[in-house]
Enzyme design. Structure first.
Site, short mmCIF file in Angstrom:
data_model
loop_
_atom_site.label_atom_id
_atom_site.label_comp_id
_atom_site.label_asym_id
_atom_site.label_seq_id
_atom_site.Cartn_x
_atom_site.Cartn_y
_atom_site.Cartn_z
CB SER A 141 -0.88 0.03 1.25
OG SER A 141 -1.47 1.30 1.41
CE1 TYR A 165 -3.69 -2.17 5.56
CE2 TYR A 165 -3.04 0.04 4.91
CZ TYR A 165 -3.53 -1.21 4.58
OH TYR A 165 -3.85 -1.49 3.27
#
Ligand code: NAP
Length: 262
Positions: A140, A153
């Site tokens: 990501s 995350y």
């Protein structure tokens, strides 16, 4: 019989993984779809085999559970038809670091990092032996941006990028292609699952466009594919700066600035 390799996709019941499944089915690849929700996997498998005429198997597995992971590992080790692994399953979480629980962090890290390492490790020896194969890891852009405020995350996604770069260095000379894909905010269930209202995001990419762009990078055998990055030179500059750092790291010498107490 198709000569195209089968593709094993984790997190294929919805979102990015389900679109990868659809796109690879259209390309004529047989599929192995992995996720927890068997009913959704079965529905997708039936649709894709009807639409594209490919064979689709499903494996119900919770990739945070070691026993379930073992089943997927065994399939990757033993099924020589599988030539592409897509490590896509992942989750996000809301809240600040001090609001997140140890248990939630542990689950997130298990799914977003440990599972990828175990599955890549299960399949890589076979790919190396065959002198071919591909591993796609979904990272990501959050992994590049502590500023985005998704600390744990983002750390898992930085791990995925590093893992991909390292694996590529090790495996590419042996014929195995490794790709890291770094989406930005994309319209999937991940936001709702994490308790984040997607409407609060300033910009969101459509999932089909994201996967199609990632596949352009795949077909070009790109190591790092960042679909939302408009100016590719930005990534090249960042990676170049990192590589420049390497020649400056001299293990035997403390840097001058630390050789004085003041
Ligand atoms: P999603 O729509 O929430 O789908 C996640 C998939 O992972 C589902 O198929 C889910 O299926 C599966 N999954 C979740 N927990 C699992 C578990 N414990 N064991 C096995 N499978 C599990 O999310 P997505 O947006 O498509 O995300 C896919 C990947 O893209 C993730 O790695 C995510 O971090 C990354 N990503 C997404 C975005 C975004 O904005 N959407 C941006 C950057 C990166 P079941 O619930 O059936 O298990």
């Amino acid at each position: 019989m198709t000569t195209r390799p089968s593709v094993l996709i984790t997190g294929a019941s919805t979102g990015i993984g389900a679109i990868y499944a659809e796109r690879f089915a259209r390309r004529g690849h047989d599929l192995v779809l992995v996720a927890r929700d068997k009913a959704r996997l079965d529905t997708l498998a039936t649709r894709l085999s009807q639409e594209s005429g490919v064979a689709v198997d499903v494996i119900q597995a919770d990739l945070t559970k070691s026993g379930d992971l073992s089943i997927v590992e065994a399939r990757l080790r033993d099924d020589a038809r599988i030539g592409i692994l897509i490590n896509n399953a992942g989750a996000a979480q809301s809240g600040s670091f001090i609001e997140q629980t140890a248990e939630a962090n542990e689950r997130l890290i298990a799914l977003n990092t440990t599972a990828l390492v175990r599955l890549a490790s299960a399949v890589a020896p076979r790919f190396v032996k065959a002198g071919e194969g591909a591993i796609i890891n979904i990272s990501s852009v959050v992994g590049l941006a502590p500023e985005f405020g998704m600390t744990v995350y983002g750390a898992t996604k930085a791990f995925v990028l590093f893992l991909s770069q390292g694996l590529s260095l090790e495996l590419a000379p042996k014929g195995v292609y490794v790709q890291a894909v770094l989406p930005a905010a994309t319209r999937t269930e991940i936001w709702e699952r994490a308790g984040i209202d997607i409407k609060t995001l300033p910009e969101v990419m459509e999932v089909g466009e994201l996967v199609d762009a990632a596949l352009v990078g795949f077909d070009r055998r790109e190591l790092v594919t960042i679909p939302p990055l408009q100016n590719a030179a930005r990534w090249d500059a960042l990676d170049g700066a990192r590589q420049g750092l390497l020649s400056e790291i001299k293990q035997s010498q403390v840097a001058q600035r630390y050789q004085t107490a003041s």
